[in-house]
Design a protein around this motif. Structure first.
Motif, mmCIF file in Angstrom:
data_model
loop_
_atom_site.group_PDB
_atom_site.id
_atom_site.type_symbol
_atom_site.label_atom_id
_atom_site.label_comp_id
_atom_site.label_asym_id
_atom_site.label_seq_id
_atom_site.Cartn_x
_atom_site.Cartn_y
_atom_site.Cartn_z
ATOM 1 N N THR A 282 57.932 21.355 32.020
ATOM 2 C CA THR A 282 58.640 22.348 33.089
ATOM 3 C C THR A 282 57.948 21.978 34.551
ATOM 4 O O THR A 282 58.657 22.058 35.520
ATOM 5 N N ASP A 283 56.530 21.700 34.605
ATOM 6 C CA ASP A 283 55.849 21.487 35.969
ATOM 7 C C ASP A 283 56.732 20.030 36.606
ATOM 8 O O ASP A 283 56.667 19.807 37.662
ATOM 9 N N SER A 284 57.102 19.433 35.752
ATOM 10 C CA SER A 284 57.611 17.829 35.896
ATOM 11 C C SER A 284 59.227 18.264 36.308
ATOM 12 O O SER A 284 59.856 16.975 36.449
ATOM 13 N N GLY B 207 55.557 28.024 33.002
ATOM 14 C CA GLY B 207 55.318 27.189 31.786
ATOM 15 C C GLY B 207 54.225 26.294 31.705
ATOM 16 O O GLY B 207 53.469 26.219 30.730
ATOM 17 N N ASP B 208 53.736 25.776 33.089
ATOM 18 C CA ASP B 208 52.558 24.893 32.935
ATOM 19 C C ASP B 208 51.195 25.899 32.792
ATOM 20 O O ASP B 208 50.458 25.500 32.236
ATOM 21 N N ALA B 209 51.051 27.007 33.404
ATOM 22 C CA ALA B 209 50.203 27.798 33.590
ATOM 23 C C ALA B 209 49.755 28.468 32.160
ATOM 24 O O ALA B 209 48.815 28.361 31.670
ATOM 25 N N VAL C 125 42.802 28.010 34.798
ATOM 26 C CA VAL C 125 43.688 26.727 34.943
ATOM 27 C C VAL C 125 44.807 27.171 35.801
ATOM 28 O O VAL C 125 45.349 28.147 35.803
ATOM 29 N N ASP C 126 45.447 26.063 36.365
ATOM 30 C CA ASP C 126 46.599 26.076 37.358
ATOM 31 C C ASP C 126 46.463 26.879 38.536
ATOM 32 O O ASP C 126 47.575 27.243 39.261
ATOM 33 N N VAL C 127 45.467 27.204 38.900
ATOM 34 C CA VAL C 127 45.198 28.105 40.064
ATOM 35 C C VAL C 127 43.698 27.935 40.672
ATOM 36 O O VAL C 127 42.787 27.989 39.729
#
Ligand SMILES: [Mn+2]
Length: 312
Positions: free
Chosen positions: A151-153, A25-27, A78-80
């Motif tokens: 989602t990430d939290s 969800g974060d990506a 993003v996110d990677v």
């Protein structure tokens, strides 16, 4: 660094946003949220989001573009941070590559890098960037970014959830998003998924130091008709919240005879164990890849040893 990123966005007329494979969800949320923000604030720019799709595609549609679009373009990943996890390797064709991430990895592809692990979600960085740089955020962007943060939290539960997380969530909710709609999307499960959870809950094992673990061969995904990713990352936290269990691990074989390893810990950092086997990630949530299910015991031994050391 926010200023430099804003300047680069302003400099390029074509911007393509990438993120990792098997987007969570974060990506997805970071990618689609950033795309919406750039389009809203710079309507004359061409902005695209690329990569593989899955159940999180409710956040936004990916674009299918020709290689030629990358000529003189800016890519934002993003996110990677690391090359082998990036979905669609055409980022290499771009003129300049920005990496924006919150994982504890140094990038091997960035011309410009912003890595801030104090943020629980990469979407939180993008929201913070937009607020600090006085960029407009609309409902569409807020919906995507809120999905990333929620989602990430772990729905505002994991330890790196901060006052800032709630401030930014409040800001995003203020844009008129429908939280119930987002949560309904996130919580609705297929019949097979629910049954698979039951299988995990009934069958996990414990090491002598009480590391909870599952070893999944190919029959698991076949029986429940789900992807390796669902068995692996989707199921690891079925072993969370167990009395006296500090660490839990999920080992999943795929068709290429690789074993995806997902490691989780309540409080003791375990990322050095993931790194030892060529992986990485966050202090309490990380992973690596092994060459056989038998090697799982080496990882379990290291985790047992870690618990022995910290409990002395
Ligand atoms: Mn993330």
């Amino acid at each position: 660094m926010y200023n430099k990123i804003k300047e680069l966005i302003e400099e390029y007329s074509t911007i393509i946003i990438h993120r990792h494979f098997n987007p969570d969800g974060d990506a997805y949320g970071t990618q689609m949220g950033l795309k919406s923000i750039i389009k809203l604030n710079y309507p004359n720019k061409s902005v695209y989001a690329v990569g593989d799709v899955n159940q999180f595609s409710f956040v936004g549609e990916v674009d299918h573009i020709d290689d030629s679009v990358y000529k003189n373009a800016l890519v934002i990943i993003v996110d990677v941070s690391v090359s082998h996890l990036i979905s669609d390797d055409r980022y290499k064709l771009a003129d300049h590559v920005i990496v924006i991430d919150h994982h504890l990895n140094a990038s091997n592809v960035a011309d410009t890098e912003l890595n801030d692990p104090t943020h629980i979600a990469c979407a939180q960085i993008i929201a913070d960037f937009a607020i600090e740089m006085n960029l407009e955020v609309n409902k569409e962007a807020a919906r995507a970014l809120f999905t990333g943060i929620a989602t990430d939290s772990g729905r505002f539960k994991y330890p790196a959830t901060s006052a800032k997380t709630f401030e930014i969530a409040a800001f995003l909710i203020g844009k008129g998003i429908d939280i119930q709609e987002i949560y309904e999307r996130l919580y609705t499960e297929t019949f097979n998924f629910k049954k698979l959870r039951g299988y995990f809950i009934n069958n996990f094992q414990l090491t002598k130091k009480k590391v909870a673990y599952m070893k999944n061969d190919l029959t698991v995904k076949e029986h429940f008709n789900v992807s390796t990713f669902i068995v692996s990352r989707g199921m690891v936290n079925q072993m969370a919240d167990l009395e006296d269990v500090e660490i839990w691990a999920n080992f999943t074989l795929n068709e290429e005879q690789q074993v995806f390893v997902e490691l989780r810990s309540k409080r003791h950092s375990i990322v050095h164990v993931a790194r030892k086997y060529g992986g990485g990630g966050h202090a309490l949530a990380c992973g690596c890849t092994l060459n056989s299910l038998e090697e799982s015991d080496l990882v379990l031994n290291d985790l047992d040893q870690l618990l022995e050391e910290v409990n002395q």
